[in-house]
Design a protein around this motif. Structure first.
Motif, mmCIF file in Angstrom:
data_model
loop_
_atom_site.group_PDB
_atom_site.id
_atom_site.type_symbol
_atom_site.label_atom_id
_atom_site.label_comp_id
_atom_site.label_asym_id
_atom_site.label_seq_id
_atom_site.Cartn_x
_atom_site.Cartn_y
_atom_site.Cartn_z
ATOM 1 N N TYR A 1 -5.218 6.361 6.994
ATOM 2 C CA TYR A 1 -4.649 5.186 7.638
ATOM 3 C C TYR A 1 -5.761 4.590 8.490
ATOM 4 C CZ TYR A 1 0.023 6.528 6.152
ATOM 5 O OH TYR A 1 1.129 6.830 5.390
ATOM 6 N N GLY A 2 -6.162 3.362 8.154
ATOM 7 C CA GLY A 2 -7.297 2.808 8.853
ATOM 8 C C GLY A 2 -7.416 1.317 8.688
ATOM 9 N N ALA A 3 -8.548 0.788 9.135
ATOM 10 C CA ALA A 3 -8.820 -0.642 9.071
ATOM 11 C C ALA A 3 -10.317 -0.844 9.023
ATOM 12 C CB ALA A 3 -8.219 -1.358 10.280
ATOM 13 N N ALA B 1 -3.123 -1.881 11.245
ATOM 14 C CA ALA B 1 -3.680 -2.390 12.495
ATOM 15 C C ALA B 1 -3.622 -1.283 13.527
ATOM 16 C CB ALA B 1 -2.879 -3.601 12.973
ATOM 17 N N SER B 2 -4.596 -1.283 14.439
ATOM 18 C CA SER B 2 -4.613 -0.239 15.469
ATOM 19 C C SER B 2 -4.135 -0.743 16.817
ATOM 20 C CB SER B 2 -6.026 0.337 15.609
ATOM 21 O OG SER B 2 -6.936 -0.674 15.961
ATOM 22 N N ASN C 1 1.005 -2.142 11.898
ATOM 23 C CA ASN C 1 1.045 -1.104 12.909
ATOM 24 C C ASN C 1 2.290 -0.247 12.786
ATOM 25 O OD1 ASN C 1 1.537 -0.311 16.113
ATOM 26 N ND2 ASN C 1 -0.578 -0.221 15.400
ATOM 27 N N GLU C 2 3.371 -0.824 12.325
ATOM 28 C CA GLU C 2 4.579 -0.028 12.098
ATOM 29 C C GLU C 2 4.321 1.026 11.037
ATOM 30 O OE1 GLU C 2 7.286 -0.071 13.929
ATOM 31 O OE2 GLU C 2 6.217 -1.542 15.149
ATOM 32 N N GLU C 3 3.467 0.707 10.076
ATOM 33 C CA GLU C 3 3.090 1.684 9.055
ATOM 34 C C GLU C 3 2.377 2.867 9.693
ATOM 35 O OE1 GLU C 3 2.850 2.876 4.948
ATOM 36 O OE2 GLU C 3 3.969 1.297 5.955
ATOM 37 N N VAL C 4 1.486 2.587 10.651
ATOM 38 C CA VAL C 4 0.806 3.658 11.376
ATOM 39 C C VAL C 4 1.799 4.463 12.202
ATOM 40 C CG1 VAL C 4 -0.926 4.201 13.117
ATOM 41 C CG2 VAL C 4 -1.353 2.376 11.482
ATOM 42 N N ALA C 5 2.721 3.772 12.869
ATOM 43 C CA ALA C 5 3.681 4.430 13.750
ATOM 44 C C ALA C 5 4.523 5.459 13.004
ATOM 45 C CB ALA C 5 4.584 3.407 14.417
ATOM 46 N N ARG D 1 0.307 5.070 17.443
ATOM 47 C CA ARG D 1 0.021 3.773 16.810
ATOM 48 C C ARG D 1 -1.481 3.495 16.760
ATOM 49 N NH1 ARG D 1 4.488 0.047 16.589
ATOM 50 N NH2 ARG D 1 6.418 1.041 17.303
ATOM 51 N N GLN D 2 -2.237 4.523 16.451
ATOM 52 C CA GLN D 2 -3.688 4.388 16.412
ATOM 53 C C GLN D 2 -4.228 4.919 15.094
ATOM 54 O OE1 GLN D 2 -4.657 6.679 19.914
ATOM 55 N NE2 GLN D 2 -4.717 4.882 21.232
ATOM 56 N N VAL D 3 -5.329 4.338 14.674
ATOM 57 C CA VAL D 3 -6.061 4.865 13.538
ATOM 58 C C VAL D 3 -7.368 5.462 14.074
ATOM 59 C CG1 VAL D 3 -5.065 3.181 11.976
ATOM 60 C CG2 VAL D 3 -7.251 2.648 13.071
ATOM 61 N N PRO D 4 -7.886 6.468 13.336
ATOM 62 C CA PRO D 4 -7.436 6.932 12.036
ATOM 63 C C PRO D 4 -6.324 7.967 12.127
ATOM 64 C CG PRO D 4 -9.402 8.137 12.670
ATOM 65 C CD PRO D 4 -9.158 7.122 13.760
ATOM 66 N N ALA D 5 -5.566 8.013 11.060
ATOM 67 C CA ALA D 5 -4.676 9.145 10.793
ATOM 68 C C ALA D 5 -4.999 9.575 9.367
ATOM 69 C CB ALA D 5 -3.217 8.749 10.922
#
Length: 218
Positions: A8-10, A35-36, A43-47, A53-57
């Motif tokens: 999970y990144g940008a 989005a980070s 960002n909801e995808e990251v959450a 709510r931060q990348v990387p995951a």
């Protein structure tokens, strides 16, 4: 996942050194663009995977989740010991490696939570400008301290082979206040980041995820 990793990144974000490590390891992976910052559907995808709510995951092939860039990079190096992306336990270089991986993460990388969106802490626009100024000064001082206390062992930080420490430093040194400040603060480390910039195996990754656009060092 076909046995691969999910990042999970940008583009331009803290996921780029992870993507670079996976590229050097020749491991299959796919990127979930996210989005980070604290808004947006991405960002909801990251959450869903990282409540911060931060990348990387990173989703490992086993299905386990990892967060925190330094931890991910150290794990990847240790999981592929023949890659020489990090010194093994017992190596004389191991304390240096762990110290500076943690230093970049805690002392420098962490400040970008503020720099990316000063409104998170600032009382007004003038305060935002002050936060940017003071975090830039702090980052430069941290690079100065690192540059004064560590000297590359060879072409790279730990010898003639590239490591995840090199990848981490190279990417983070491209963020604000950007490379010209980094070169001034830590001149002994400039050759290392330039060598990583020019690593042929990463040319396509840099072009796609962190391109060298005109004026990028300023």
């Amino acid at each position: 996942m076909d046995g691969g990793y999910v990042v999970y990144g940008a583009a331009g974000a803290g996921s780029v050194p992870v993507e670079a490590a996976l590229t050097l390891l020749d491991q299959p992976y796919r990127v979930v663009e996210a989005a980070s910052r604290d808004q947006g559907a991405a960002n909801e995808e990251v959450a869903r995977v990282n409540p911060m709510r931060q990348v990387p995951a990173l989703i490992l092939p086993s299905g386990e989740l990892m967060t925190e860039s330094a931890a991910i990079l150290i794990h990847l190096a240790e999981s592929h010991p023949r890659s020489a992306l990090g010194p093994p336990i017992g190596s004389a270089l191991r304390p240096r490696f762990l110290r500076w991986m943690a230093f970049i993460s805690a002392q420098i990388y962490a400040l970008y939570w503020i720099r990316d969106a000063p409104s998170r802490l600032a009382a007004d626009l003038d305060h935002e400008a002050l936060l940017r100024e003071r975090t830039a000064a702090r980052i430069a001082e941290c690079w100065r301290i690192m540059g004064s206390q560590i000297e590359p062992v060879g072409r790279f930080m730990l010898g003639e082979e590239i490591s995840v420490l090199d990848l981490y430093m190279t990417v983070v040194s491209r963020w604000g206040p950007r490379r010209r400040v980094f070169y001034e603060a830590a001149p002994r480390l400039g050759g290392v980041v330039r060598a990583v910039d020019g690593e042929p195996r990463l040319a396509a990754l840099w072009a796609a995820r962190m391109p060298f656009k005109e004026g990028w060092e300023s």
